[in-house]
Design an enzyme around this catalytic site. Structure first.
Site, PDB file in Angstrom:
ATOM      1  N   ARG A  50     122.856  57.293  11.721  1.00 14.67           N
ATOM      2  CA  ARG A  50     123.249  58.672  11.965  1.00 14.67           C
ATOM      3  C   ARG A  50     123.968  59.283  10.778  1.00 14.67           C
ATOM      4  O   ARG A  50     124.354  60.434  10.833  1.00 14.67           O
ATOM      5  CB  ARG A  50     124.212  58.673  13.142  1.00 14.67           C
ATOM      6  CG  ARG A  50     123.743  59.438  14.355  1.00 14.67           C
ATOM      7  CD  ARG A  50     124.830  59.230  15.388  1.00 14.67           C
ATOM      8  NE  ARG A  50     124.772  60.107  16.477  1.00 14.67           N
ATOM      9  CZ  ARG A  50     124.208  59.810  17.651  1.00 14.67           C
ATOM     10  NH1 ARG A  50     123.611  58.662  17.831  1.00 14.67           N
ATOM     11  NH2 ARG A  50     124.258  60.674  18.631  1.00 14.67           N
TER      12      ARG A  50
ATOM     13  N   ARG B  48     126.624  61.882  32.152  1.00  8.53           N
ATOM     14  CA  ARG B  48     127.478  61.411  31.069  1.00  8.53           C
ATOM     15  C   ARG B  48     128.637  62.375  30.830  1.00  8.53           C
ATOM     16  O   ARG B  48     128.444  63.587  30.868  1.00  8.53           O
ATOM     17  CB  ARG B  48     126.658  61.262  29.777  1.00  8.53           C
ATOM     18  CG  ARG B  48     126.067  59.877  29.631  1.00  8.53           C
ATOM     19  CD  ARG B  48     125.081  59.750  28.516  1.00  8.53           C
ATOM     20  NE  ARG B  48     125.467  60.325  27.236  1.00  8.53           N
ATOM     21  CZ  ARG B  48     124.712  60.242  26.146  1.00  8.53           C
ATOM     22  NH1 ARG B  48     123.564  59.588  26.192  1.00  8.53           N
ATOM     23  NH2 ARG B  48     125.099  60.798  25.027  1.00  8.53           N
TER      24      ARG B  48
ATOM     25  N   ARG C 256     120.561  66.039  32.793  1.00 12.68           N
ATOM     26  CA  ARG C 256     120.251  64.604  32.613  1.00 12.68           C
ATOM     27  C   ARG C 256     121.030  63.732  33.593  1.00 12.68           C
ATOM     28  O   ARG C 256     122.216  63.898  33.780  1.00 12.68           O
ATOM     29  CB  ARG C 256     120.600  64.177  31.187  1.00 12.68           C
ATOM     30  CG  ARG C 256     120.510  62.665  31.001  1.00 12.68           C
ATOM     31  CD  ARG C 256     120.442  62.268  29.581  1.00 12.68           C
ATOM     32  NE  ARG C 256     121.645  62.590  28.831  1.00 12.68           N
ATOM     33  CZ  ARG C 256     121.775  62.351  27.544  1.00 12.68           C
ATOM     34  NH1 ARG C 256     120.787  61.797  26.872  1.00 12.68           N
ATOM     35  NH2 ARG C 256     122.888  62.657  26.921  1.00 12.68           N
TER      36      ARG C 256
ATOM     37  N   ARG D 228     128.301  68.082  19.708  1.00 17.94           N
ATOM     38  CA  ARG D 228     127.374  67.006  19.301  1.00 17.94           C
ATOM     39  C   ARG D 228     126.215  67.587  18.498  1.00 17.94           C
ATOM     40  O   ARG D 228     125.757  66.974  17.526  1.00 17.94           O
ATOM     41  CB  ARG D 228     126.850  66.267  20.548  1.00 17.94           C
ATOM     42  CG  ARG D 228     127.891  65.321  21.127  1.00 17.94           C
ATOM     43  CD  ARG D 228     127.552  64.917  22.561  1.00 17.94           C
ATOM     44  NE  ARG D 228     126.265  64.290  22.688  1.00 17.94           N
ATOM     45  CZ  ARG D 228     125.537  64.276  23.813  1.00 17.94           C
ATOM     46  NH1 ARG D 228     125.984  64.878  24.907  1.00 17.94           N
ATOM     47  NH2 ARG D 228     124.384  63.670  23.837  1.00 17.94           N
TER      48      ARG D 228
ATOM     49  N   LYS E  95     115.042  61.068  22.265  1.00 18.07           N
ATOM     50  CA  LYS E  95     114.988  59.798  21.521  1.00 18.07           C
ATOM     51  C   LYS E  95     115.035  58.593  22.465  1.00 18.07           C
ATOM     52  O   LYS E  95     114.246  57.671  22.350  1.00 18.07           O
ATOM     53  CB  LYS E  95     116.166  59.693  20.534  1.00 18.07           C
ATOM     54  CG  LYS E  95     116.245  60.809  19.518  1.00 18.07           C
ATOM     55  CD  LYS E  95     117.409  60.619  18.565  1.00 18.07           C
ATOM     56  CE  LYS E  95     118.771  60.624  19.223  1.00 18.07           C
ATOM     57  NZ  LYS E  95     119.161  61.916  19.842  1.00 18.07           N
TER      58      LYS E  95
HETATM   59  P1  AP5 Z   1     117.116  61.736  26.134  1.00 20.70           P
HETATM   60  O1  AP5 Z   1     115.915  60.881  25.934  1.00 20.70           O
HETATM   61  O2  AP5 Z   1     118.275  61.143  26.869  1.00 20.70           O
HETATM   62  O3  AP5 Z   1     117.588  62.372  24.739  1.00 20.70           O
HETATM   63  P2  AP5 Z   1     118.277  61.696  23.495  1.00 20.70           P
HETATM   64  O4  AP5 Z   1     117.679  62.304  22.294  1.00 20.70           O
HETATM   65  O5  AP5 Z   1     118.276  60.219  23.604  1.00 20.70           O
HETATM   66  O6  AP5 Z   1     119.745  62.305  23.694  1.00 20.70           O
HETATM   67  P3  AP5 Z   1     121.164  61.621  23.631  1.00 20.70           P
HETATM   68  O7  AP5 Z   1     122.112  62.654  24.189  1.00 20.70           O
HETATM   69  O8  AP5 Z   1     121.206  60.279  24.309  1.00 20.70           O
HETATM   70  O9  AP5 Z   1     121.380  61.474  22.148  1.00 20.70           O
HETATM   71  P4  AP5 Z   1     122.677  61.376  21.429  1.00 20.70           P
HETATM   72  O10 AP5 Z   1     122.181  61.036  20.106  1.00 20.70           O
HETATM   73  O11 AP5 Z   1     123.590  62.538  21.490  1.00 20.70           O
HETATM   74  O12 AP5 Z   1     123.509  60.300  22.281  1.00 20.70           O
HETATM   75  P5  AP5 Z   1     123.919  58.802  21.969  1.00 20.70           P
HETATM   76  O13 AP5 Z   1     124.013  58.086  23.246  1.00 20.70           O
HETATM   77  O14 AP5 Z   1     123.080  58.256  20.867  1.00 20.70           O
HETATM   78  O15 AP5 Z   1     116.626  63.073  26.878  1.00 20.70           O
HETATM   79  C1  AP5 Z   1     117.548  64.082  27.276  1.00 20.70           C
HETATM   80  C2  AP5 Z   1     117.114  64.671  28.635  1.00 20.70           C
HETATM   81  O16 AP5 Z   1     115.883  65.365  28.467  1.00 20.70           O
HETATM   82  C3  AP5 Z   1     116.860  63.612  29.722  1.00 20.70           C
HETATM   83  O17 AP5 Z   1     117.272  64.121  30.951  1.00 20.70           O
HETATM   84  C4  AP5 Z   1     115.317  63.417  29.710  1.00 20.70           C
HETATM   85  O18 AP5 Z   1     114.811  63.023  30.960  1.00 20.70           O
HETATM   86  C5  AP5 Z   1     114.840  64.811  29.290  1.00 20.70           C
HETATM   87  N1  AP5 Z   1     113.635  64.781  28.472  1.00 20.70           N
HETATM   88  C6  AP5 Z   1     113.330  63.910  27.462  1.00 20.70           C
HETATM   89  N2  AP5 Z   1     112.137  64.234  26.897  1.00 20.70           N
HETATM   90  C7  AP5 Z   1     111.698  65.346  27.556  1.00 20.70           C
HETATM   91  C8  AP5 Z   1     110.527  66.166  27.428  1.00 20.70           C
HETATM   92  N3  AP5 Z   1     109.578  65.903  26.501  1.00 20.70           N
HETATM   93  N4  AP5 Z   1     110.393  67.227  28.260  1.00 20.70           N
HETATM   94  C9  AP5 Z   1     111.352  67.507  29.202  1.00 20.70           C
HETATM   95  N5  AP5 Z   1     112.484  66.765  29.360  1.00 20.70           N
HETATM   96  C10 AP5 Z   1     112.647  65.690  28.551  1.00 20.70           C
HETATM   97  O19 AP5 Z   1     125.368  59.010  21.343  1.00 20.70           O
HETATM   98  C11 AP5 Z   1     126.466  59.376  22.131  1.00 20.70           C
HETATM   99  C12 AP5 Z   1     127.739  59.294  21.296  1.00 20.70           C
HETATM  100  O20 AP5 Z   1     127.960  57.938  20.869  1.00 20.70           O
HETATM  101  C13 AP5 Z   1     127.724  60.115  19.999  1.00 20.70           C
HETATM  102  O21 AP5 Z   1     128.105  61.450  20.216  1.00 20.70           O
HETATM  103  C14 AP5 Z   1     128.746  59.328  19.160  1.00 20.70           C
HETATM  104  O22 AP5 Z   1     130.054  59.631  19.541  1.00 20.70           O
HETATM  105  C15 AP5 Z   1     128.466  57.876  19.537  1.00 20.70           C
HETATM  106  N6  AP5 Z   1     127.451  57.268  18.668  1.00 20.70           N
HETATM  107  C16 AP5 Z   1     126.227  56.793  19.040  1.00 20.70           C
HETATM  108  N7  AP5 Z   1     125.547  56.307  17.977  1.00 20.70           N
HETATM  109  C17 AP5 Z   1     126.366  56.473  16.903  1.00 20.70           C
HETATM  110  C18 AP5 Z   1     126.225  56.185  15.520  1.00 20.70           C
HETATM  111  N8  AP5 Z   1     125.113  55.637  15.044  1.00 20.70           N
HETATM  112  N9  AP5 Z   1     127.259  56.491  14.690  1.00 20.70           N
HETATM  113  C19 AP5 Z   1     128.406  57.042  15.174  1.00 20.70           C
HETATM  114  N10 AP5 Z   1     128.596  57.358  16.482  1.00 20.70           N
HETATM  115  C20 AP5 Z   1     127.592  57.072  17.338  1.00 20.70           C
END
Ligand code: AP5
Length: 217
Positions: free
Chosen positions: A93, A164, A132, A175, A18
């Site tokens: 979410r 991270r 990552r 997660r 994402k």
């Molecule tokens: P990446 O693009 O980083 O994946 P992502 O889907 O963004 O994964 P996240 O882990 O950031 O999502 P998340 O939803 O758990 O975390 P968030 O920060 O929102 O890609 C992942 C890896 O794969 C990278 O190394 C990339 O290079 C590689 N890659 C990408 N595409 C690829 C491809 N096509 N082929 C090969 N490799 C590829 O949330 C973190 C925490 O914050 C949550 O757990 C929660 O505690 C809190 N939080 C955030 N938002 C909310 C909310 N709305 N409500 C409540 N709590 C929240």
């Protein structure tokens, strides 16, 4: 007035890509990338009360409560740079957050225009998250699939990359579980609204972008 503003919601499990796609799309479409996770991490590195509160949930892989999350994203979307629209990553979410987003956008005479759902099997998610590397400003790399030019160094500003805290295997599994329990209901919510488009996230990064851009057109 912002009748022409475009709001895209990226949906998918942790590690689906994402953030990677939101960053590329925002650049290509002239929109702002709004990541709730990055906003929490920014607050944490500035040691704000919100950041300290969020950390207690994030390190366990749990969701931060809706009220604080919604208030934070609402404030971000109200800033002038979002007037042309945004690519939302990590928000909404929960169903309550999705309802809140509709309300926030309605107050801006806007709406959600498209919801790309990036699907990737669980074993691939774990592999992606364990490799990552992140930059302080939120750029995302992967040791194998999207490496920086120099190991552990950001291509753009030369600062050191880091892993991270919530990318540890046990937290990653939690997660993923939380995604299926609390966020997956949004798939039907947006499908019924006619906004969902399913994208195969196992393809190369460029191909995933291409598929999303096709759906936008
Ligand atoms: P990446 O693009 O980083 O994946 P992502 O889907 O963004 O994964 P996240 O882990 O950031 O999502 P998340 O939803 O758990 O975390 P968030 O920060 O929102 O890609 C992942 C890896 O794969 C990278 O190394 C990339 O290079 C590689 N890659 C990408 N595409 C690829 C491809 N096509 N082929 C090969 N490799 C590829 O949330 C973190 C925490 O914050 C949550 O757990 C929660 O505690 C809190 N939080 C955030 N938002 C909310 C909310 N709305 N409500 C409540 N709590 C929240």
């Amino acid at each position: 007035m912002n009748e022409k503003a475009t709001y895209i919601v990226m949906l998918g499990p942790p590690g689906a890509g994402k953030g990677t796609q939101a960053e590329i799309l925002a650049q290509k479409l002239g929109l702002v990338h709004v990541s709730s996770g990055d906003l929490f991490r920014e607050n944490l590195s500035n040691q704000t009360e919100l950041g300290k509160l969020a950390q207690t949930y994030m390190r366990k892989g749990e969701l931060v409560p809706d009220d604080v999350t919604i208030a934070m994203v609402k404030e971000r979307l109200s800033r002038p740079d979002c007037a042309k629209g945004a690519v939302l990553d990590g928000f909404p979410r929960t169903p309550a957050q999705a309802e809140a987003l509709n309300k926030i956008l309605a107050e801006m005479n806007a709406k959600v225009d498209l919801v790309p759902l990036i699907s990737v099997p669980n074993d691939v998610l774990v592999e992606r998250l364990s490799g990552r590397w992140m930059s302080k400003s939120g750029r995302v790399y992967h040791a194998l699939y999207n490496p920086p030019k120099v190991k552990w160094v950001d291509d753009i500003d030369g600062t050191p990359l880091y892993q991270r805290e919530d990318d540890k295997p046990e937290t990653v599994q939690r997660r993923i579980d939380v995604y299926y329990e609390q966020t997956a209901p949004l798939i039907d919510y947006y499908r019924q609204a006619g906004l969902l488009v399913e994208i195969d996230g196992t393809q190369e990064i460029e191909k995933v972008t291409e598929d999303i851009l096709k759906a936008i057109k």
